[in-house]
Design a protein around this motif. Sequence first.
Motif, PDB file in Angstrom:
ATOM      1  N   PHE A  92      41.704  35.434  38.535  1.00 37.62           N
ATOM      2  CA  PHE A  92      41.824  34.610  37.316  1.00 37.62           C
ATOM      3  C   PHE A  92      43.193  34.020  37.258  1.00 37.62           C
ATOM      4  CE2 PHE A  92      42.297  33.605  33.059  1.00 37.62           C
ATOM      5  CZ  PHE A  92      41.361  32.773  32.440  1.00 37.62           C
ATOM      6  N   HIS A  93      44.015  34.819  37.432  1.00 32.55           N
ATOM      7  CA  HIS A  93      45.383  34.441  37.224  1.00 32.55           C
ATOM      8  C   HIS A  93      46.065  33.715  38.579  1.00 32.55           C
ATOM      9  CE1 HIS A  93      45.840  35.679  33.170  1.00 32.55           C
ATOM     10  NE2 HIS A  93      45.492  37.027  33.532  1.00 32.55           N
ATOM     11  N   ALA A  94      45.450  34.088  39.491  1.00 30.45           N
ATOM     12  CA  ALA A  94      45.939  33.239  40.831  1.00 30.45           C
ATOM     13  C   ALA A  94      45.277  31.877  40.747  1.00 30.45           C
ATOM     14  CB  ALA A  94      45.297  34.027  42.072  1.00 30.45           C
ATOM     15  N   PRO A 120      35.394  34.118  36.231  1.00 39.80           N
ATOM     16  CA  PRO A 120      34.977  35.056  34.916  1.00 39.80           C
ATOM     17  C   PRO A 120      36.151  36.175  34.722  1.00 39.80           C
ATOM     18  CG  PRO A 120      33.025  34.691  36.521  1.00 39.80           C
ATOM     19  CD  PRO A 120      34.442  34.098  37.284  1.00 39.80           C
ATOM     20  N   GLU A 121      36.215  36.549  33.513  1.00 37.05           N
ATOM     21  CA  GLU A 121      37.146  37.364  33.226  1.00 37.05           C
ATOM     22  C   GLU A 121      36.520  38.540  32.041  1.00 37.05           C
ATOM     23  OE1 GLU A 121      37.931  37.352  29.848  1.00 37.05           O
ATOM     24  OE2 GLU A 121      37.085  35.432  29.124  1.00 37.05           O
ATOM     25  N   GLY A 122      37.376  39.553  31.755  1.00 34.49           N
ATOM     26  CA  GLY A 122      36.992  40.610  30.727  1.00 34.49           C
ATOM     27  C   GLY A 122      35.818  41.341  31.178  1.00 34.49           C
ATOM     28  N   ASP A 163      51.579  28.117  30.968  1.00 32.30           N
ATOM     29  CA  ASP A 163      52.839  29.023  31.437  1.00 32.30           C
ATOM     30  C   ASP A 163      52.430  29.806  32.617  1.00 32.30           C
ATOM     31  OD1 ASP A 163      54.670  30.985  31.620  1.00 32.30           O
ATOM     32  OD2 ASP A 163      54.401  31.580  29.585  1.00 32.30           O
ATOM     33  N   VAL A 164      53.045  29.693  33.826  1.00 29.92           N
ATOM     34  CA  VAL A 164      52.418  30.294  35.118  1.00 29.92           C
ATOM     35  C   VAL A 164      53.435  31.826  35.339  1.00 29.92           C
ATOM     36  CG1 VAL A 164      51.868  28.130  36.291  1.00 29.92           C
ATOM     37  CG2 VAL A 164      54.228  28.936  36.318  1.00 29.92           C
ATOM     38  N   GLU A 165      54.117  32.142  34.399  1.00 30.46           N
ATOM     39  CA  GLU A 165      54.689  33.354  34.626  1.00 30.46           C
ATOM     40  C   GLU A 165      53.602  34.660  34.768  1.00 30.46           C
ATOM     41  OE1 GLU A 165      57.337  34.426  31.569  1.00 30.46           O
ATOM     42  OE2 GLU A 165      58.626  32.675  31.877  1.00 30.46           O
ATOM     43  N   MET A 169      37.454  44.442  35.525  1.00 28.89           N
ATOM     44  CA  MET A 169      38.496  43.762  34.861  1.00 28.89           C
ATOM     45  C   MET A 169      39.633  43.616  35.691  1.00 28.89           C
ATOM     46  SD  MET A 169      37.636  45.468  30.914  1.00 28.89           S
ATOM     47  CE  MET A 169      39.217  44.673  30.219  1.00 28.89           C
ATOM     48  N   ALA A 170      39.941  44.656  36.283  1.00 28.61           N
ATOM     49  CA  ALA A 170      41.280  44.328  37.221  1.00 28.61           C
ATOM     50  C   ALA A 170      41.168  43.473  38.305  1.00 28.61           C
ATOM     51  CB  ALA A 170      41.690  45.793  37.850  1.00 28.61           C
ATOM     52  N   GLU A 171      39.856  43.526  39.022  1.00 28.14           N
ATOM     53  CA  GLU A 171      39.714  42.484  40.130  1.00 28.14           C
ATOM     54  C   GLU A 171      39.649  41.058  39.526  1.00 28.14           C
ATOM     55  OE1 GLU A 171      36.374  44.063  41.975  1.00 28.14           O
ATOM     56  OE2 GLU A 171      37.498  45.932  42.724  1.00 28.14           O
ATOM     57  N   GLU A 172      39.028  40.822  38.519  1.00 27.97           N
ATOM     58  CA  GLU A 172      38.958  39.517  37.947  1.00 27.97           C
ATOM     59  C   GLU A 172      40.186  39.046  37.520  1.00 27.97           C
ATOM     60  OE1 GLU A 172      34.410  39.869  35.803  1.00 27.97           O
ATOM     61  OE2 GLU A 172      36.278  40.235  34.568  1.00 27.97           O
TER      62      GLU A 172
END
Length: 245
Positions: free
Chosen positions: A226-228, A134-136, A70-72, A219-222
């Motif tokens: 990440f979602h891009a 990476p995330e989180g 889901d790319v929303e 976390m915000a920058e990741e």
Amino acid sequence: MSVRVADPEPGIRLVTIDRPERRNALDRTTYAGLTAAFEAAGADAAVGAVVLTGAGGCFTAGNDLKDFQDVETGGDSPGLTFLKALRACPKPVVAAVEGHAVGIGTTLLLHCDLAYAGDGARFRLPFTALGLSPEGGSSYLLPLVAGAKRAAELLMLGEPFTAADAASAGLVSAAVPAGAALETALAKARALAALPRASVAATKQALRRGYDDGVARAMAEEAEVFHALRRGPEAQAAFAAFLRR
């Protein structure tokens, strides 16, 4: 319900990820349940410590990749919302890991105060293999606990590693005999819950004070990167290939 909440003894809140048919993969419903569970535990004066585990001998296989197709966009992802609730919980959090701990199933351990893994547990941070990053807060926290070279190895190569490796990298407090992670975590939670609540809360806050701002920024920058990448063709192809298997 994909998240079970119980109070097995006075002062202890047990939160169990319960999707064994999906190796406890985390979908939107599960993230919402986890977020609610940690917010409730944080607000409950009767709770002295929280234990987080997975049902069926598995911690979690990470994000349910069906959701990742889901790319929303718009607002925090369910996973990031959960991690913020986990991090904000004023009660000490103890994780009990058996079986698989993949992706966010590994990075969330960086936000737990204590964590114990059975010898049979297997960890992996497969972000690059999935066309992701990476995330989180892991790009910030993992170098702090594991060192820059070890963090690069774990995050860039994304190879599986053992409970002993996780302990040496600072992701878990200790490796314990297979099947003993929950028993160990409950014992530690029992000890924490028996201590003066205000002292434990103040100590947790003090331990995190020096790097809370750095974690929040990371976390915000990741999440943005990440979602891009998640919406990109490489990641979408990787998700589709995984789900075809």
